[in-house]
Design a protein around this motif. Structure first.
Motif, PDB file in Angstrom:
ATOM      1  N   THR A 291       3.465 -12.810  -2.419  1.00 26.72           N
ATOM      2  CA  THR A 291       2.296 -13.688  -2.350  1.00 26.72           C
ATOM      3  C   THR A 291       1.239 -13.317  -3.381  1.00 26.72           C
ATOM      4  OG1 THR A 291       1.317 -12.253  -0.640  1.00 26.72           O
ATOM      5  CG2 THR A 291       2.611 -14.144   0.112  1.00 26.72           C
ATOM      6  N   ILE A 292       1.407 -12.192  -4.044  1.00 24.68           N
ATOM      7  CA  ILE A 292       0.437 -11.759  -5.044  1.00 24.68           C
ATOM      8  C   ILE A 292       0.885 -12.231  -6.425  1.00 24.68           C
ATOM      9  CG2 ILE A 292      -0.633  -9.769  -6.178  1.00 24.68           C
ATOM     10  CD1 ILE A 292      -0.384  -8.261  -3.572  1.00 24.68           C
TER      11      ILE A 292
ATOM     12  N   ASN B 246      -6.823 -10.247   3.846  1.00 29.34           N
ATOM     13  CA  ASN B 246      -5.933 -10.921   2.908  1.00 29.34           C
ATOM     14  C   ASN B 246      -5.401  -9.866   1.951  1.00 29.34           C
ATOM     15  OD1 ASN B 246      -4.807 -12.328   0.718  1.00 29.34           O
ATOM     16  ND2 ASN B 246      -6.168 -14.069   1.011  1.00 29.34           N
ATOM     17  N   GLU B 247      -4.173  -9.399   2.216  1.00 26.24           N
ATOM     18  CA  GLU B 247      -3.620  -8.311   1.408  1.00 26.24           C
ATOM     19  C   GLU B 247      -3.490  -8.699  -0.058  1.00 26.24           C
ATOM     20  OE1 GLU B 247      -2.254  -9.386   4.187  1.00 26.24           O
ATOM     21  OE2 GLU B 247      -1.952  -7.728   5.592  1.00 26.24           O
ATOM     22  N   ALA B 248      -3.129  -9.942  -0.303  1.00 27.25           N
ATOM     23  CA  ALA B 248      -2.953 -10.390  -1.691  1.00 27.25           C
ATOM     24  C   ALA B 248      -4.260 -10.285  -2.451  1.00 27.25           C
ATOM     25  CB  ALA B 248      -2.441 -11.829  -1.712  1.00 27.25           C
TER      26      ALA B 248
ATOM     27  N   ILE C 219       1.642  -5.269 -10.869  1.00 22.63           N
ATOM     28  CA  ILE C 219       1.072  -6.421 -10.171  1.00 22.63           C
ATOM     29  C   ILE C 219       1.961  -7.652 -10.349  1.00 22.63           C
ATOM     30  CG2 ILE C 219      -0.945  -7.948  -9.995  1.00 22.63           C
ATOM     31  CD1 ILE C 219      -2.633  -5.614 -10.992  1.00 22.63           C
TER      32      ILE C 219
ATOM     33  N   TYR D 137      -5.161  -6.630  -3.129  1.00 23.70           N
ATOM     34  CA  TYR D 137      -4.416  -6.009  -4.221  1.00 23.70           C
ATOM     35  C   TYR D 137      -4.865  -6.530  -5.586  1.00 23.70           C
ATOM     36  CZ  TYR D 137      -1.102  -3.015  -1.817  1.00 23.70           C
ATOM     37  OH  TYR D 137      -0.538  -1.984  -1.121  1.00 23.70           O
ATOM     38  N   LEU D 138      -5.251  -7.797  -5.670  1.00 28.20           N
ATOM     39  CA  LEU D 138      -5.748  -8.320  -6.935  1.00 28.20           C
ATOM     40  C   LEU D 138      -7.067  -7.655  -7.310  1.00 28.20           C
ATOM     41  CD1 LEU D 138      -4.944 -12.148  -6.828  1.00 28.20           C
ATOM     42  CD2 LEU D 138      -3.966 -10.419  -8.340  1.00 28.20           C
TER      43      LEU D 138
ATOM     44  N   TRP E 271       4.170  -6.987  -1.844  1.00 25.01           N
ATOM     45  CA  TRP E 271       3.806  -8.403  -1.862  1.00 25.01           C
ATOM     46  C   TRP E 271       3.791  -9.008  -3.270  1.00 25.01           C
ATOM     47  CZ3 TRP E 271       0.339  -5.233   1.149  1.00 25.01           C
ATOM     48  CH2 TRP E 271       0.623  -5.265   2.518  1.00 25.01           C
ATOM     49  N   THR E 272       4.510  -8.381  -4.201  1.00 26.91           N
ATOM     50  CA  THR E 272       4.593  -8.934  -5.548  1.00 26.91           C
ATOM     51  C   THR E 272       6.016  -9.383  -5.821  1.00 26.91           C
ATOM     52  OG1 THR E 272       5.075  -6.765  -6.550  1.00 26.91           O
ATOM     53  CG2 THR E 272       2.752  -7.418  -6.386  1.00 26.91           C
TER      54      THR E 272
END
Length: 211
Positions: A68-69, A12-14, A44, A17-18, A62-63
């Motif tokens: 999705t982040i 889950n890339e999101a 972010i 990254y979080l 993905w931001t």
């Protein structure tokens, strides 16, 4: 499971990254680098150019609006904790902007980060930031807002609030609230009161608490 029925771990890339952002914020907080904290948080959020505090940043993958982040409550709380540790006017401004971006748990209004809802950790940290910046009235206003939102205060809430007390009547009021919620004072509670009494030059009262 995949089509053959075997189990696979799907990254889950999101989430990754979080977690990465959380670690980076914590590291820069320990270094006392508010500029870096500003830039990481803006990245972010998917912002390029100037982020919170006008710091230059580039968005992460993905931001942004279609990403999705999305910074969640935990990430906001980590950033607030960084501002609390670093202290100073710029840290206060950064914390105020973060707090304003978050939203009321009872509100249906959208915000820049729809997943970021105030919780008791948010309130405790923000109260502490306001207290150490000598914003007593604002600190008590945040506490009152938390009460209206039916958040259950804990020892950290009251110890943070005691830092904002500038009179004997104020910390007595905090003690009444502690009793109301069944929260027992600890060593940090008494340290905060003693510090407040010493600041008011009430050394006799402070000595009585020590003995």
């Amino acid at each position: 499971q995949n089509e053959e029925g075997s189990r696979q771990i799907i990254p889950n890339e999101a989430a990754l990254y979080l977690v990465t952002g959380t670690i980076l914020l914590q590291v820069q907080s320990q270094k006392g680098d508010l500029n870096a904290v500003n830039r990481i948080f803006a990245a972010i959020q998917g912002q390029s150019g100037e982020g919170i505090g006008g710091k230059e940043s580039a968005p992460w993958p993905w931001t942004g609006r279609l990403g999705t982040i999305v910074p969640d409550t935990k990430l906001y709380n980590v950033a607030l904790a960084a501002a609390e540790k670093i202290k100073g006017p710029e840290a206060l401004q950064f914390a105020q902007e973060l707090y304003e971006q978050m939203r009321d748990p009872d509100s249906l209004e959208t915000s820049l980060a729809p997943q970021s809802v105030w919780d008791i950790v948010t309130m405790n940290t923000y109260i502490s930031i306001l207290a150490q910046s000598h914003r007593q009235e604002e600190a008590f206003n945040v506490y009152n807002k938390a009460a209206r939102l039916s958040m259950i205060p804990d020892r950290f809430t009251f110890n943070s609030l005691l830092k904002a007390c500038s009179s004997q009547s104020e910390w007595k009021r905090v003690f009444v609230e502690m009793k109301k919620y069944g929260v027992k004072p600890d060593v940090f509670t008494y340290n905060a009161i003693i510090k407040s009494l010493c600041a008011m030059r009430k050394l006799t009262e402070a000595s009585r608490l020590i003995v």
